[in-house]
Write an enzyme that holds these catalytic residues in place. Structure first.
Site, PDB file in Angstrom:
ATOM      1  N   ASP A  49      20.240  16.611   5.122  1.00  0.00           N
ATOM      2  CA  ASP A  49      18.917  17.166   4.693  1.00  0.00           C
ATOM      3  C   ASP A  49      18.516  16.614   3.245  1.00  0.00           C
ATOM      4  O   ASP A  49      19.401  16.802   2.537  1.00  0.00           O
ATOM      5  CB  ASP A  49      18.827  18.528   4.824  1.00  0.00           C
ATOM      6  CG  ASP A  49      17.591  19.207   5.153  1.00  0.00           C
ATOM      7  OD1 ASP A  49      17.017  19.072   3.994  1.00  0.00           O
ATOM      8  OD2 ASP A  49      17.166  19.827   5.878  1.00  0.00           O
ATOM      9  N   GLN A 101      10.000  27.089  11.196  1.00  0.00           N
ATOM     10  CA  GLN A 101       9.842  25.856  11.580  1.00  0.00           C
ATOM     11  C   GLN A 101       8.970  24.963  10.832  1.00  0.00           C
ATOM     12  O   GLN A 101       7.874  25.606  10.947  1.00  0.00           O
ATOM     13  CB  GLN A 101       9.996  25.447  12.839  1.00  0.00           C
ATOM     14  CG  GLN A 101      10.122  24.029  13.588  1.00  0.00           C
ATOM     15  CD  GLN A 101       9.977  23.781  15.123  1.00  0.00           C
ATOM     16  OE1 GLN A 101       9.708  24.629  15.725  1.00  0.00           O
ATOM     17  NE2 GLN A 101      10.418  22.668  15.332  1.00  0.00           N
ATOM     18  N   HIS A 123      15.672  20.155  16.058  1.00  0.00           N
ATOM     19  CA  HIS A 123      16.758  20.080  15.059  1.00  0.00           C
ATOM     20  C   HIS A 123      17.504  21.213  14.930  1.00  0.00           C
ATOM     21  O   HIS A 123      16.873  22.365  14.898  1.00  0.00           O
ATOM     22  CB  HIS A 123      16.365  19.121  13.908  1.00  0.00           C
ATOM     23  CG  HIS A 123      15.152  20.015  13.032  1.00  0.00           C
ATOM     24  ND1 HIS A 123      14.011  20.167  13.318  1.00  0.00           N
ATOM     25  CD2 HIS A 123      15.553  20.977  11.877  1.00  0.00           C
ATOM     26  CE1 HIS A 123      13.336  20.944  12.551  1.00  0.00           C
ATOM     27  NE2 HIS A 123      14.182  21.405  11.761  1.00  0.00           N
ATOM     28  N   HIS A 146      20.293  22.885  12.167  1.00  0.00           N
ATOM     29  CA  HIS A 146      20.730  22.739  10.820  1.00  0.00           C
ATOM     30  C   HIS A 146      22.078  23.142  10.557  1.00  0.00           C
ATOM     31  O   HIS A 146      22.653  24.275  11.536  1.00  0.00           O
ATOM     32  CB  HIS A 146      20.100  23.869  10.003  1.00  0.00           C
ATOM     33  CG  HIS A 146      18.666  23.544   9.767  1.00  0.00           C
ATOM     34  ND1 HIS A 146      18.246  23.106   8.589  1.00  0.00           N
ATOM     35  CD2 HIS A 146      17.633  24.012  10.538  1.00  0.00           C
ATOM     36  CE1 HIS A 146      16.921  23.114   8.529  1.00  0.00           C
ATOM     37  NE2 HIS A 146      16.506  23.490   9.786  1.00  0.00           N
ATOM     38  N   ASN A 156      15.390  26.821  13.838  1.00  0.00           N
ATOM     39  CA  ASN A 156      14.025  27.476  13.856  1.00  0.00           C
ATOM     40  C   ASN A 156      13.031  26.832  14.888  1.00  0.00           C
ATOM     41  O   ASN A 156      12.871  25.687  15.189  1.00  0.00           O
ATOM     42  CB  ASN A 156      13.324  27.057  12.618  1.00  0.00           C
ATOM     43  CG  ASN A 156      14.450  27.590  11.461  1.00  0.00           C
ATOM     44  OD1 ASN A 156      15.111  28.764  11.636  1.00  0.00           O
ATOM     45  ND2 ASN A 156      14.413  26.977  10.335  1.00  0.00           N
TER      46      ASN A 156
HETATM   47  P1  AMP Z   1      12.904  23.414   9.598  1.00  0.00           P
HETATM   48  O1  AMP Z   1      12.332  24.277   8.489  1.00  0.00           O
HETATM   49  O2  AMP Z   1      13.928  24.079  10.622  1.00  0.00           O
HETATM   50  O3  AMP Z   1      11.637  22.704  10.551  1.00  0.00           O
HETATM   51  O4  AMP Z   1      13.856  22.418   8.871  1.00  0.00           O
HETATM   52  C1  AMP Z   1      13.142  21.096   8.737  1.00  0.00           C
HETATM   53  C2  AMP Z   1      14.158  20.531   7.556  1.00  0.00           C
HETATM   54  O5  AMP Z   1      13.724  19.066   7.408  1.00  0.00           O
HETATM   55  C3  AMP Z   1      14.001  21.156   6.082  1.00  0.00           C
HETATM   56  O6  AMP Z   1      15.234  21.670   5.881  1.00  0.00           O
HETATM   57  C4  AMP Z   1      13.726  19.638   5.301  1.00  0.00           C
HETATM   58  O7  AMP Z   1      14.185  19.864   4.116  1.00  0.00           O
HETATM   59  C5  AMP Z   1      13.951  18.578   6.418  1.00  0.00           C
HETATM   60  N1  AMP Z   1      13.381  17.408   6.222  1.00  0.00           N
HETATM   61  C6  AMP Z   1      12.382  17.277   5.905  1.00  0.00           C
HETATM   62  N2  AMP Z   1      11.965  15.757   5.858  1.00  0.00           N
HETATM   63  C7  AMP Z   1      13.119  15.171   5.826  1.00  0.00           C
HETATM   64  C8  AMP Z   1      13.552  13.545   5.466  1.00  0.00           C
HETATM   65  N3  AMP Z   1      12.571  12.916   5.524  1.00  0.00           N
HETATM   66  N4  AMP Z   1      14.731  13.558   5.485  1.00  0.00           N
HETATM   67  C9  AMP Z   1      15.703  14.638   5.621  1.00  0.00           C
HETATM   68  N5  AMP Z   1      15.480  15.963   5.758  1.00  0.00           N
HETATM   69  C10 AMP Z   1      14.173  16.011   5.999  1.00  0.00           C
END
Ligand code: AMP
Ligand code: ZN
Length: 138
Positions: free
Chosen positions: A32, A95, A101, A103, A88
């Site tokens: 992440d 989300q 995805h 975590h 999420n």
């Molecule tokens: P969610 O809030 O469960 O949708 O999580 C999305 C996650 O994606 C967050 O923890 C972000 O930090 C991560 N994220 C967003 N863009 C990127 C990226 N380009 N590379 C890696 N992680 C990312």
């Protein structure tokens, strides 16, 4: 399916760089970019599914199987004491990227990461009724 305006679809296609730690035909596992802790990883489906409501059971099974392997690798490398699996679905649930995805968040004593909630109250009749209703749907 691939969505043109989806950031994770772009990562899957290699159009946006990522710190990739594992990849097979179904998933890519990346670090992440805004980690809750060092070692925070995301297991991302190669196919675009918005969330768990679209994900098929077979892919979900493979995903969790992979999660056990990645979790152990994170534990060995970061020496974390614990790890949260967080997933999420929907804006209301936190989300922010609408591409499925999972975590994996390594946890260390004294870190300020929070994935908890205040325990609520329940009514035994309601629990029994709800359990009966849900049972019929599964
Ligand atoms: P969610 O809030 O469960 O949708 O999580 C999305 C996650 O994606 C967050 O923890 C972000 O930090 C991560 N994220 C967003 N863009 C990127 C990226 N380009 N590379 C890696 N992680 C990312
Ligand atoms: Zn996508």
């Amino acid at each position: 399916m691939v969505k043109d305006d989806c950031i994770f679809c772009k990562i899957m296609k290699g159009e946006i760089p990522s710190a990739t730690i594992y990849e097979n035909s179904d998933f890519k596992v990346i670090l992440d970019v805004s980690p809750a802790n060092r070692g925070h990883a995301l297991i991302i489906t190669k196919e675009h599914y918005d969330n768990i409501f679209q994900l098929d059971a077979e892919t979900a099974g493979k995903l969790f199987s992979l999660a056990t392997v990645v979790a152990r690798a994170i534990k060995e490398e970061t020496q974390c004491e614990g790890l949260n699996v967080v997933q999420n679905n929907g804006e209301v649930a936190g989300q922010t990227v609408n591409h499925f995805h999972l975590h994996l968040v390594p946890r260390f004593k004294g870190d300020n990461v929070s994935v908890t909630w205040k325990q609520g109250e329940s009514d035994s009749n309601d629990l029994a009724e709800l359990a009966k209703a849900l049972k019929k749907r599964i």
